[in-house]
Design an enzyme around this catalytic site. Sequence first.
Site, PDB file in Angstrom:
ATOM      1  N   PHE A 383      36.889  32.377   5.534  1.00 52.92           N
ATOM      2  CA  PHE A 383      38.143  32.301   6.293  1.00 52.92           C
ATOM      3  C   PHE A 383      37.897  31.355   7.472  1.00 52.92           C
ATOM      4  O   PHE A 383      37.348  31.762   8.501  1.00 52.92           O
ATOM      5  CB  PHE A 383      38.567  33.685   6.770  1.00 52.92           C
ATOM      6  CG  PHE A 383      38.960  34.606   5.646  1.00 52.92           C
ATOM      7  CD1 PHE A 383      40.295  34.815   5.334  1.00 52.92           C
ATOM      8  CD2 PHE A 383      37.998  35.263   4.892  1.00 52.92           C
ATOM      9  CE1 PHE A 383      40.658  35.659   4.291  1.00 52.92           C
ATOM     10  CE2 PHE A 383      38.346  36.104   3.855  1.00 52.92           C
ATOM     11  CZ  PHE A 383      39.682  36.302   3.548  1.00 52.92           C
ATOM     12  N   ASP A 384      38.316  30.109   7.297  1.00 57.87           N
ATOM     13  CA  ASP A 384      37.970  29.090   8.286  1.00 57.87           C
ATOM     14  C   ASP A 384      38.618  29.345   9.644  1.00 57.87           C
ATOM     15  O   ASP A 384      38.087  28.921  10.669  1.00 57.87           O
ATOM     16  CB  ASP A 384      38.370  27.700   7.784  1.00 57.87           C
ATOM     17  CG  ASP A 384      37.368  27.152   6.781  1.00 57.87           C
ATOM     18  OD1 ASP A 384      36.354  27.833   6.525  1.00 57.87           O
ATOM     19  OD2 ASP A 384      37.589  26.054   6.251  1.00 57.87           O
ATOM     20  N   GLY A 386      39.870  32.674  10.710  1.00 57.92           N
ATOM     21  CA  GLY A 386      39.493  33.996  11.195  1.00 57.92           C
ATOM     22  C   GLY A 386      38.017  34.204  11.400  1.00 57.92           C
ATOM     23  O   GLY A 386      37.608  35.120  12.128  1.00 57.92           O
ATOM     24  N   TYR A 388      35.666  31.231  11.731  1.00 61.40           N
ATOM     25  CA  TYR A 388      35.141  30.116  12.523  1.00 61.40           C
ATOM     26  C   TYR A 388      36.010  29.832  13.753  1.00 61.40           C
ATOM     27  O   TYR A 388      35.508  29.695  14.855  1.00 61.40           O
ATOM     28  CB  TYR A 388      35.070  28.842  11.674  1.00 61.40           C
ATOM     29  CG  TYR A 388      33.960  28.825  10.654  1.00 61.40           C
ATOM     30  CD1 TYR A 388      32.678  28.422  11.001  1.00 61.40           C
ATOM     31  CD2 TYR A 388      34.188  29.189   9.327  1.00 61.40           C
ATOM     32  CE1 TYR A 388      31.653  28.381  10.068  1.00 61.40           C
ATOM     33  CE2 TYR A 388      33.184  29.156   8.391  1.00 61.40           C
ATOM     34  CZ  TYR A 388      31.912  28.752   8.749  1.00 61.40           C
ATOM     35  OH  TYR A 388      30.911  28.722   7.824  1.00 61.40           O
ATOM     36  N   TYR A 468      34.108  20.313   5.977  1.00 60.41           N
ATOM     37  CA  TYR A 468      35.485  19.822   5.884  1.00 60.41           C
ATOM     38  C   TYR A 468      36.066  19.495   7.256  1.00 60.41           C
ATOM     39  O   TYR A 468      35.729  20.119   8.262  1.00 60.41           O
ATOM     40  CB  TYR A 468      36.388  20.849   5.202  1.00 60.41           C
ATOM     41  CG  TYR A 468      36.541  20.615   3.718  1.00 60.41           C
ATOM     42  CD1 TYR A 468      37.430  19.663   3.237  1.00 60.41           C
ATOM     43  CD2 TYR A 468      35.781  21.329   2.797  1.00 60.41           C
ATOM     44  CE1 TYR A 468      37.573  19.437   1.870  1.00 60.41           C
ATOM     45  CE2 TYR A 468      35.917  21.105   1.428  1.00 60.41           C
ATOM     46  CZ  TYR A 468      36.815  20.154   0.972  1.00 60.41           C
ATOM     47  OH  TYR A 468      36.956  19.918  -0.371  1.00 60.41           O
ATOM     48  N   HIS A 519      37.564  24.708  -6.000  1.00 62.90           N
ATOM     49  CA  HIS A 519      37.862  25.627  -4.915  1.00 62.90           C
ATOM     50  C   HIS A 519      39.301  25.423  -4.460  1.00 62.90           C
ATOM     51  O   HIS A 519      39.985  24.507  -4.918  1.00 62.90           O
ATOM     52  CB  HIS A 519      36.892  25.432  -3.742  1.00 62.90           C
ATOM     53  CG  HIS A 519      36.891  24.044  -3.188  1.00 62.90           C
ATOM     54  ND1 HIS A 519      36.218  22.993  -3.773  1.00 62.90           N
ATOM     55  CD2 HIS A 519      37.501  23.510  -2.093  1.00 62.90           C
ATOM     56  CE1 HIS A 519      36.391  21.890  -3.079  1.00 62.90           C
ATOM     57  NE2 HIS A 519      37.181  22.164  -2.057  1.00 62.90           N
ATOM     58  N   HIS A 521      42.047  25.663  -0.882  1.00 60.70           N
ATOM     59  CA  HIS A 521      42.258  25.782   0.561  1.00 60.70           C
ATOM     60  C   HIS A 521      43.648  26.397   0.732  1.00 60.70           C
ATOM     61  O   HIS A 521      44.656  25.750   0.426  1.00 60.70           O
ATOM     62  CB  HIS A 521      42.220  24.418   1.248  1.00 60.70           C
ATOM     63  CG  HIS A 521      40.972  23.634   1.001  1.00 60.70           C
ATOM     64  ND1 HIS A 521      39.935  23.568   1.903  1.00 60.70           N
ATOM     65  CD2 HIS A 521      40.597  22.868  -0.053  1.00 60.70           C
ATOM     66  CE1 HIS A 521      38.982  22.798   1.425  1.00 60.70           C
ATOM     67  NE2 HIS A 521      39.356  22.357   0.235  1.00 60.70           N
ATOM     68  N   ASP A 671      65.061  40.992  14.573  1.00 57.77           N
ATOM     69  CA  ASP A 671      64.020  40.108  15.104  1.00 57.77           C
ATOM     70  C   ASP A 671      62.908  40.095  14.061  1.00 57.77           C
ATOM     71  O   ASP A 671      62.217  41.100  13.860  1.00 57.77           O
ATOM     72  CB  ASP A 671      63.517  40.645  16.449  1.00 57.77           C
ATOM     73  CG  ASP A 671      62.627  39.656  17.169  1.00 57.77           C
ATOM     74  OD1 ASP A 671      62.361  38.575  16.622  1.00 57.77           O
ATOM     75  OD2 ASP A 671      62.187  39.961  18.303  1.00 57.77           O
ATOM     76  N   ILE A 672      62.728  38.970  13.368  1.00 55.42           N
ATOM     77  CA  ILE A 672      61.862  38.921  12.194  1.00 55.42           C
ATOM     78  C   ILE A 672      60.779  37.850  12.356  1.00 55.42           C
ATOM     79  O   ILE A 672      60.824  37.014  13.255  1.00 55.42           O
ATOM     80  CB  ILE A 672      62.672  38.632  10.912  1.00 55.42           C
ATOM     81  CG1 ILE A 672      63.464  37.322  11.071  1.00 55.42           C
ATOM     82  CG2 ILE A 672      63.568  39.810  10.560  1.00 55.42           C
ATOM     83  CD1 ILE A 672      64.166  36.871   9.802  1.00 55.42           C
ATOM     84  N   HIS A 682      41.653  22.315  -5.205  1.00 57.79           N
ATOM     85  CA  HIS A 682      40.844  21.100  -5.222  1.00 57.79           C
ATOM     86  C   HIS A 682      39.936  21.068  -6.449  1.00 57.79           C
ATOM     87  O   HIS A 682      38.966  21.821  -6.537  1.00 57.79           O
ATOM     88  CB  HIS A 682      40.007  21.009  -3.947  1.00 57.79           C
ATOM     89  CG  HIS A 682      39.403  19.666  -3.733  1.00 57.79           C
ATOM     90  ND1 HIS A 682      38.597  19.360  -2.673  1.00 57.79           N
ATOM     91  CD2 HIS A 682      39.486  18.516  -4.468  1.00 57.79           C
ATOM     92  CE1 HIS A 682      38.211  18.106  -2.737  1.00 57.79           C
ATOM     93  NE2 HIS A 682      38.730  17.586  -3.831  1.00 57.79           N
TER      94      HIS A 682
END
Length: 727
Positions: A383-384, A386, A388, A468, A519, A521, A671-672, A682
């Site tokens: 999880f790039d 959450g 990193y 990346y 993979h 993204h 209110d959404i 890829h």
Amino acid sequence: MIQACGPILYIIVLNSIQAHGQSREYLHPLDPLRPTEIQTCSNIVRTTQPTSTGWNFIWITLAEPEKAILFPILRSREQWSRIPRKCFVVVIERNYGRVFEGTVNLHKESLETWHALPTGTQPMYAPQELAAGEQIFRNDSRVKERCARLGYNDMELVAGEPWPIGYIDDRPEWRGRRLLQVFPYGLSSRDDNPLAHPFDFIGIVDVIQERVIAIEDLPVHHQFSVRNRNVGVSVPQKDANYDQILLRGNFSHSRFRTPNPPSSQTKPILPNNHPHVNQPPKYSFKPTPQHVPYTPSYHVPLYRYKRYETKPQPSQVRLNGKELQWENFQMRIGFNGREGMVLYDIGFNDGANLRPLIYRVSMVEMLVPYADPRPPYHRKAVFDSGEYGMGVWANALQAGVDCPSTAVFIQSTVNTLEGTPQSKPNAICVFEEDPGLLFKHTHVRNGRITHARGRRLVISSISTVGNYDYAFYWYFGLDGSIQYTVKATGLLDTELLAIGEDTYGYGIQISPQLNTQFHQHLFAVRLDPMFDGHLNSVAMVDVEQDSAETGNAKNPYGHAFTTRENILETVAEGCTRINPIKARTWHIFNPSVVHPNVKEFSGYRFLPMNTAPLLMRRDSPLYPKSAFTNYDVWVTPYNEKEIYPGGFYLNNRGLPEVVKRNPQAPIKNRDIVFWHIFGITHIPRSEDFPIMPMEETGFSIRPHNFFLQNPSLNYGITQIPSPRNLG
């Protein structure tokens, strides 16, 4: 429940500015933390929560005020001081690994909340932790021995790429530990591309205990087994550099690895006379010098018409602190370590009326799963955002390279592991560009041509996460349209293949003995709409053939088609998927505002790019952590604690839990929040190597019966043909 900031109590404006005798001016409640605020926050935590081992400050960020309190005074500068300014902090106790979160009131300089989180909770990995993980790996005696077997005795020429571990439940003895999996690579020189020389093992590093707890073999044959490791196993020798200095032979370091003698089993992949053996083609153009300023040019020479020429227009970008105005758009620009840039309070000046569009929008999560089924590659699901943090890894953008020379740059600040502020110079750039024609029509009867050259506002940032690079762009058009584009570039991740082996269908051999795996993204954007007010609805709109059969009185020739609009009323109904066959879009609108001519609700139309969903099987043990990808579009009631679709700590408590908790929760005229999951699947190609050209994805939202007519009409120009060419 999605934990955005734990139990948050919200803020007063911390600081006032007294400048040149002007009246006191407060920070906007949504402005990012300043360096002094970050330092104050960490100092208060250390003072009020002393520990003998010290704290690692994983994240210090603005605790955003409750929308119900802030919304009524968004543009009332004199009332900002009513809202206390606070920061939210996540820390790890050194040596023990216990995780805590808290809220600091910066105005009162006090710690208001403090909570220990359940054992096993893992927040983002700080850059210093990743660097330490690599060093721990390289210092381990067993790792040195394995590297020496592969011909790498000098550990200065071994690079380790640390990854979070994507799945751990098959190793129960590892649960609750803060671990990294480190993939080693060789270097021909210190500046070499390490991904050309992958090794055949990984190390598991405990960053709290600061030691390697396991070394695991990687499969180098197409079988799942890691046996027969002495058959055809050697590190690929061929370099794959993209660095222009290395390609020209001007090396910045003199230290080189002595290559291993070629194996007797090595076979040339291509004959010497094959065209692909030669150097890449050369081109006649030269790179544009960085110092050349970007200036839009609007030259319109037209045959049979008097030459019409417009002069380049001055930039309309107006940036006052974090408040941005451009043409009819206005908004605020924020930034934090996890999401990177965040846009707030987007509005459009429709005549004398500033109409609200979006309260908050950002890219809130990104998942990168790999397809190779051979263990331990199943752990490559990162999880790039959450794990990193896009803001933490934001680039310092350069004029003339990442952005035009006319761009305006915004500096941001994140925190270090010690809790000190770290500047992110030029983390965001803002500029306008020429995207081509905005509209045009030639009147066939009188020869007049009416046209408008387009201009659009661009807000951009770029983050480098491992191999990346991700470039993020928000585009705002003169016609009121908004577009979001993510462009991926950088380097392909690689794995070692034994000599003579193939990829067995889950990747391609990009170079001799180099496998690069298929993979995806997958990006998640959270959009908090407020079109003409904070009470909005969403309708899913499909285009369908008319149900009446050909020959029916309602469809005599069988060519009729129409739209079918389904207003989503509950959270369960708000879970929807893209459907290009039906040209599916979503209409976000205010039910209390009706267009006077069209007699339909006023709003914006959401248009996806129709990308593939997560291709992981639903019964995979890896799936629960990624379950926010179940649907392409989610609509949920607003909750200030629900910011991240996989949960604040990626603990399977994200969007699926929101729906499960109350599937009948109403979302009509409420209110959404509108969530969109999209991405890139890829399948690498030879042209992606050694450095990948940009590949992009995204979405757009366009006004749909929102304006009385085309809001860009006044940007048009009409040309009259020369009299001698008439008739």
